[in-house]
Motif scaffolding. Structure first.
Motif, PDB file in Angstrom:
ATOM      1  N   ASP A  86     -20.709 -43.261  12.446  1.00  0.00           N
ATOM      2  CA  ASP A  86     -20.735 -41.908  13.237  1.00  0.00           C
ATOM      3  C   ASP A  86     -19.325 -42.568  14.116  1.00  0.00           C
ATOM      4  N   LEU A  87     -18.576 -41.549  14.772  1.00  0.00           N
ATOM      5  CA  LEU A  87     -17.313 -42.279  15.400  1.00  0.00           C
ATOM      6  C   LEU A  87     -17.374 -43.700  16.544  1.00  0.00           C
ATOM      7  N   PRO A  88     -18.718 -43.899  16.844  1.00  0.00           N
ATOM      8  CA  PRO A  88     -18.476 -44.859  18.326  1.00  0.00           C
ATOM      9  C   PRO A  88     -18.968 -45.744  17.233  1.00  0.00           C
ATOM     10  N   THR A  89     -19.456 -45.994  16.336  1.00  0.00           N
ATOM     11  CA  THR A  89     -19.383 -46.979  14.929  1.00  0.00           C
ATOM     12  C   THR A  89     -18.378 -47.493  15.301  1.00  0.00           C
ATOM     13  N   LEU A  90     -17.473 -46.040  14.478  1.00  0.00           N
ATOM     14  CA  LEU A  90     -16.359 -46.579  13.613  1.00  0.00           C
ATOM     15  C   LEU A  90     -15.208 -47.204  15.043  1.00  0.00           C
ATOM     16  N   GLN A  91     -15.023 -46.774  15.934  1.00  0.00           N
ATOM     17  CA  GLN A  91     -14.726 -47.219  16.773  1.00  0.00           C
ATOM     18  C   GLN A  91     -14.713 -48.901  17.415  1.00  0.00           C
ATOM     19  N   ARG A  92     -15.979 -48.852  17.235  1.00  0.00           N
ATOM     20  CA  ARG A  92     -16.187 -50.475  17.369  1.00  0.00           C
ATOM     21  C   ARG A  92     -16.150 -51.400  16.478  1.00  0.00           C
ATOM     22  N   GLN A  93     -16.041 -51.439  15.474  1.00  0.00           N
ATOM     23  CA  GLN A  93     -15.771 -51.600  14.260  1.00  0.00           C
ATOM     24  C   GLN A  93     -14.203 -51.991  14.268  1.00  0.00           C
ATOM     25  N   ILE A  94     -13.432 -51.068  14.255  1.00  0.00           N
ATOM     26  CA  ILE A  94     -11.869 -50.878  13.848  1.00  0.00           C
ATOM     27  C   ILE A  94     -11.243 -49.902  14.700  1.00  0.00           C
ATOM     28  N   PRO A  95     -10.505 -51.346  15.964  1.00  0.00           N
ATOM     29  CA  PRO A  95     -10.327 -50.113  17.417  1.00  0.00           C
ATOM     30  C   PRO A  95      -9.163 -49.098  17.215  1.00  0.00           C
TER      31      PRO A  95
END
Ligand code: FAD
Length: 421
Positions: free
Chosen positions: A149-158
């Protein structure tokens, strides 16, 4: 042949690195081989290796018109993944990924396979549904797959443009076992391992004609003389149609297009994954090499050519996609770019098959995804040449599939080679 180990590195280091042996021989071509593979790219070299390793065959040559890895083998952006869904493709690419996972050990050569996650951005609920279908199929057939989901993606690739994106980003489809490898090392590793079984690797040897008798190839005319062959395997990627014509055959359902790759100046660690973005005509994929350069590419150049150089509109298009998704790339300086000649098929899927000639076998149609395929391609092509029947996994990889209505068009893009990647 030197066996690489920590001990060998230490020993050679202590003796000034003067005692390393040649990694493979440089033989004169013999007048006759049981099997000649044309094309010293990844697919040709892997085929020769598995012919020797899996089938015990020895009197084999690989003939290459220039140097090993001078074609697409050494020009690609090195992405390895198995996120395919269609029957045949799915099993084939997963087998390839499994071979990749053990390739450095298998070849005793560090191919620098780095399983760093392949992350495809999702931009709409429809794209997420399609990805869920594909990635669930992967899981159900023994592979790994995740949706972020978006929060996971944002955490992984800022560093992605989340706030002001032309297409909103809602998450990502991820294969964690996917990644990158060092392309030259794969070519050298296969060459070295094939050579150790006695395979002759003959560089600077272009096939210029083929002699035929009673529906068979009897001899190859090359720039280093006539070579007679019991069986011939074609693995020449973007040059497949030319060799097909040399064999006196009609037309292949392949168009040769070029694709460019780009590398920036070395930068500090910025991106730990392979990131892919493709929506609304944009297409972009990027990873960071161990030396720090950002390695990226986009679509093919959209016109047919055998030139190993690209044109500026495709550069423009790729750079636009790059800065749309990662604006910070606008500050990076481009160090190098080049092109390779792609064998684009009508459905984006390959051919590993027999041909109208009894002893001629075809390996082609890799579009711009043949790097990841090379271990399995060599594996199944060797099996086909040795046993003269296709393994069930590649049963649909034949030239008749268009007449028979067999669909392995992963993208559902239809019979236009330009649209397949
Ligand atoms: C810019 C770019 C990016 C890419 N990115 C990826 C990626 O990220 N992931 C991925 O999976 N795939 C990728 N690919 C695709 C992949 O590189 C190719 O599908 C694959 O390398 C093709 O197989 P090959 O290595 O055997 O081809 P090649 O290396 O092209 O081998 C064919 C060989 O045949 C030789 N040959 C041709 N004619 C003759 C003749 N008459 N006689 C003797 N030899 C001959 C050529 O010199 C050549 O060395 C990319 C390709 C390019 C160009």
């Amino acid at each position: 042949m030197t066996r690489f180990s920590a001990w060998a590195v230490l020993k050679n280091g202590l003796t000034g690195n003067r005692n390393w042996q040649r990694q493979w021989r440089d033989p004169e071509p013999k007048p006759h081989y049981d099997i000649v593979i044309i094309g010293g790219g990844l697919h040709g070299l892997a085929t020769a290796y598995y012919l020797a390793r899996n089938h015990g065959l020895r009197n084999i040559a690989v003939v290459e018109k220039s140097w090993l890895g001078g074609g697409n083998a050494g020009r690609n952006t090195t992405i390895v993944r198995s996120n395919y869904m269609m029957r045949g493709n799915r099993q084939f690419y997963e087998h390839s990924l499994k071979l990749w996972e053990n390739l450095s050990h298998e070849l005793n050569y560090n191919v620098m396979f780095s399983q760093r996650h392949h992350v495809s951005l999702l931009h709409s609920p429809a794209a997420r549904d399609a990805a869920a279908r594909r990635y669930n199929t992967m899981r159900l057939t023994g592979s790994d797959a995740e949706l972020w989901d978006l929060p996971t993606l944002q955490r992984q690739i800022p560093h992605i443009n989340y706030t002001n994106a032309r297409f909103p980003i809602i998450g990502a489809a991820v294969q964690k076992r996917a990644g990158t490898a060092r392309h030259d090392a794969v070519a050298w590793g296969y060459a070295r391992a094939a050579d150790s079984y006695g395979v002759d690797i003959v560089q600077n040897c272009a096939v210029t004609g083929m002699q035929r008798e009673n529906g068979r190839i009897t001899a190859l005319e090359t720039t280093r003389g006539i070579i007679r062959a019991g069986k011939v395997g074609l693995a020449v990627a973007g040059h497949s149609s030319l060799l097909w014509q040399q064999a006196g055959l009609d037309q292949l359902p392949i168009e040769s297009h070029k694709l460019q790759a780009f590398v920036t100046e070395p930068l500090k660690p910025l991106l730990d994954q392979v990131l892919v973005y493709g929506v609304g005509g944009a297409h972009f994929y990027i990873s960071q090499s161990d030396k720090g350069g950002l390695v990226f590419g986009g679509d093919i150049d959209w016109y047919k050519s055998y030139a190993q150089r690209g044109n500026l509109p495709a550069v423009w298009d790729t750079v636009e996609s790059a800065t749309a998704i990662m604006p910070c790339l606008g500050r990076a300086r481009l160090l190098r770019h080049w092109a390779g000649v792609m064998d684009m098929s009508m459905d984006g899927s390959p051919f590993i098959c027999t041909t109208p000639l009894d002893n001629l076998f075809l390996n082609a149609g890799w579009n711009y995804g043949g790097f990841k395929a090379s271990p399995a391609s060599g594996w199944y092509f060797a099996d086909l040449i040795a046993n003269e029947r296709p393994d069930p996994v590649i049963q649909d990889f034949h030239l008749d599939r268009f007449h028979q209505g067999i669909s392995i068009d992963e993208r559902g893009a239809g019979p236009d080679p330009k649209l397949h990647g």
